[in-house]
Design a protein around this motif. Structure first.
Motif, mmCIF file in Angstrom:
data_model
loop_
_atom_site.group_PDB
_atom_site.id
_atom_site.type_symbol
_atom_site.label_atom_id
_atom_site.label_comp_id
_atom_site.label_asym_id
_atom_site.label_seq_id
_atom_site.Cartn_x
_atom_site.Cartn_y
_atom_site.Cartn_z
ATOM 1 N N ARG A 143 0.840 -1.214 0.000
ATOM 2 C CA ARG A 143 0.000 0.000 0.000
ATOM 3 C C ARG A 143 0.865 1.251 0.000
ATOM 4 N NH1 ARG A 143 -3.268 -3.152 3.976
ATOM 5 N NH2 ARG A 143 -1.492 -2.576 5.201
ATOM 6 N N HIS A 144 2.024 1.180 0.658
ATOM 7 C CA HIS A 144 2.944 2.315 0.666
ATOM 8 C C HIS A 144 3.542 2.541 -0.728
ATOM 9 C CE1 HIS A 144 5.985 5.150 2.013
ATOM 10 N NE2 HIS A 144 6.909 4.396 1.456
ATOM 11 N N LEU A 145 3.778 1.451 -1.465
ATOM 12 C CA LEU A 145 4.361 1.566 -2.798
ATOM 13 C C LEU A 145 3.390 2.163 -3.813
ATOM 14 C CD1 LEU A 145 6.368 -1.723 -3.472
ATOM 15 C CD2 LEU A 145 7.260 0.576 -3.178
ATOM 16 N N GLU A 146 2.116 1.911 -3.638
ATOM 17 C CA GLU A 146 1.135 2.341 -4.635
ATOM 18 C C GLU A 146 1.143 3.847 -4.820
ATOM 19 O OE1 GLU A 146 -2.682 0.662 -3.659
ATOM 20 O OE2 GLU A 146 -2.172 -1.210 -4.662
ATOM 21 N N GLY A 147 1.005 4.252 -6.074
ATOM 22 C CA GLY A 147 0.949 5.664 -6.395
ATOM 23 C C GLY A 147 2.176 6.115 -7.154
ATOM 24 N N ARG A 148 2.286 7.420 -7.268
ATOM 25 C CA ARG A 148 3.327 8.023 -8.093
ATOM 26 C C ARG A 148 4.550 8.421 -7.272
ATOM 27 N NH1 ARG A 148 2.551 12.984 -12.351
ATOM 28 N NH2 ARG A 148 3.913 12.098 -13.909
ATOM 29 N N TRP A 149 5.727 8.139 -7.837
ATOM 30 C CA TRP A 149 7.008 8.447 -7.233
ATOM 31 C C TRP A 149 7.846 9.213 -8.247
ATOM 32 C CZ3 TRP A 149 8.099 6.946 -2.235
ATOM 33 C CH2 TRP A 149 7.239 6.012 -1.660
ATOM 34 N N ALA A 150 8.317 10.382 -7.887
ATOM 35 C CA ALA A 150 9.182 11.172 -8.762
ATOM 36 C C ALA A 150 10.632 10.762 -8.548
ATOM 37 C CB ALA A 150 9.022 12.658 -8.467
ATOM 38 N N LEU A 151 11.371 10.632 -9.633
ATOM 39 C CA LEU A 151 12.801 10.359 -9.537
ATOM 40 C C LEU A 151 13.490 11.623 -9.046
ATOM 41 C CD1 LEU A 151 15.247 8.489 -10.072
ATOM 42 C CD2 LEU A 151 15.303 9.441 -12.389
ATOM 43 N N VAL A 152 14.229 11.501 -7.954
ATOM 44 C CA VAL A 152 14.946 12.633 -7.370
ATOM 45 C C VAL A 152 16.409 12.614 -7.807
ATOM 46 C CG1 VAL A 152 15.692 13.710 -5.210
ATOM 47 C CG2 VAL A 152 13.390 12.747 -5.393
ATOM 48 N N ALA A 153 17.015 11.420 -7.776
ATOM 49 C CA ALA A 153 18.434 11.299 -8.123
ATOM 50 C C ALA A 153 18.738 9.851 -8.451
ATOM 51 C CB ALA A 153 19.304 11.784 -6.968
ATOM 52 N N GLN B 204 25.714 -1.514 -11.915
ATOM 53 C CA GLN B 204 24.861 -1.224 -10.765
ATOM 54 C C GLN B 204 24.079 0.054 -11.021
ATOM 55 O OE1 GLN B 204 26.456 -2.050 -6.719
ATOM 56 N NE2 GLN B 204 28.411 -1.962 -7.781
ATOM 57 N N HIS B 205 22.860 0.078 -10.518
ATOM 58 C CA HIS B 205 22.002 1.255 -10.613
ATOM 59 C C HIS B 205 21.457 1.506 -9.212
ATOM 60 C CE1 HIS B 205 21.024 0.569 -15.119
ATOM 61 N NE2 HIS B 205 21.949 -0.305 -14.770
ATOM 62 N N LEU B 206 21.398 2.766 -8.806
ATOM 63 C CA LEU B 206 20.787 3.141 -7.538
ATOM 64 C C LEU B 206 19.930 4.364 -7.791
ATOM 65 C CD1 LEU B 206 20.846 2.195 -4.548
ATOM 66 C CD2 LEU B 206 22.499 4.015 -4.133
ATOM 67 N N TYR B 207 18.631 4.252 -7.494
ATOM 68 C CA TYR B 207 17.683 5.325 -7.789
ATOM 69 C C TYR B 207 16.949 5.747 -6.518
ATOM 70 C CZ TYR B 207 18.183 3.554 -12.566
ATOM 71 O OH TYR B 207 18.682 3.137 -13.773
ATOM 72 N N LEU B 208 16.879 7.040 -6.291
ATOM 73 C CA LEU B 208 16.119 7.600 -5.173
ATOM 74 C C LEU B 208 14.858 8.243 -5.718
ATOM 75 C CD1 LEU B 208 15.945 8.332 -2.130
ATOM 76 C CD2 LEU B 208 17.126 10.466 -2.710
ATOM 77 N N PHE B 209 13.713 7.738 -5.278
ATOM 78 C CA PHE B 209 12.413 8.286 -5.644
ATOM 79 C C PHE B 209 11.768 8.871 -4.400
ATOM 80 C CE2 PHE B 209 13.176 5.066 -8.829
ATOM 81 C CZ PHE B 209 12.666 5.612 -9.996
#
Length: 194
Positions: free
Chosen positions: A37-47, A139-144
């Motif tokens: 439920r926390h994952l659901e919805g929109r997440w903007a890529l920050v870095a 490797q990839h690391l993404y902060l949303f």
């Protein structure tokens, strides 16, 4: 006298321990089980940071990006739609993922080629995704985040996480650049207004 000196020394040690940087093993702790439920919805890529420099160069060209998670009937399956704004155009794709503890796999892909998981972050409305491709060759690391921009301390933590993986410094998205509409229909309708 000795008691006062001992108390001062103890206070100094406590303040140093609180300001000391976290060890890499603590900074890269996988989440035990993300809350769907926390994952659901929109997440903007920050870095984000990528270890493969040609991909990092392409990544830097993005104006903005976002993920939108939606739950399926299953407790372990989710649909993910991705939007990327590049050269003032929106690119969309979608896929299904299967959650397995703290990791996830893309349905229909070679699972031996990619390991992906969610990593702990102290940012309360952030999501940190780590991907190892080809047995760690890339490797990839993404902060949303639910926000377009995070606080300085939250970004400092992300930079430390990137450093722990010996990856290039992160590319930070420009929060003033628009995100794409949540779906392609909205994008077409916006384009027809002009």
């Amino acid at each position: 006298m000795f008691l006062a000196v001992g108390a001062i020394a103890l206070l100094c040690l406590v303040s140093v321990s609180h300001s000391a940087p976290l060890a890499c093993q603590d900074l890269l702790l996988p989440l035990h089980q993300p809350d769907l439920r926390h994952l659901e919805g929109r997440w903007a890529l920050v870095a984000g940071s990528l270890s493969h420099l040609p991909y990092l160069d392409r990544f830097k060209q993005r104006d903005s990006a976002a993920l939108n998670f939606s739950g399926n009937t299953s407790d372990i399956k989710m649909s993910v739609s991705r939007s990327i704004r590049l050269d003032n155009k929106c690119l969309y794709d979608s896929y299904n993922i299967s959650l397995e503890g703290n990791s996830f796999t893309y349905d229909g892909t070679d699972k031996s080629n990619l390991t992906a998981n969610f990593v702990h972050t102290s940012c309360h409305d952030c999501m940190l995704m780590r991907m190892d491709v080809e047995s760690g060759k890339r490797q990839h690391l993404y902060l949303f985040s639910r926000r377009r921009k995070v606080e300085q301390e939250e970004m400092k933590e992300f930079r430390a996480q990137v450093e722990c993986l010996n990856m290039p410094p992160p590319v930070v998205m420009d929060a003033s650049k628009e995100l794409c509409p949540e779906n392609q229909t909205e994008e077409k309708n916006e384009g027809q207004k002009d």
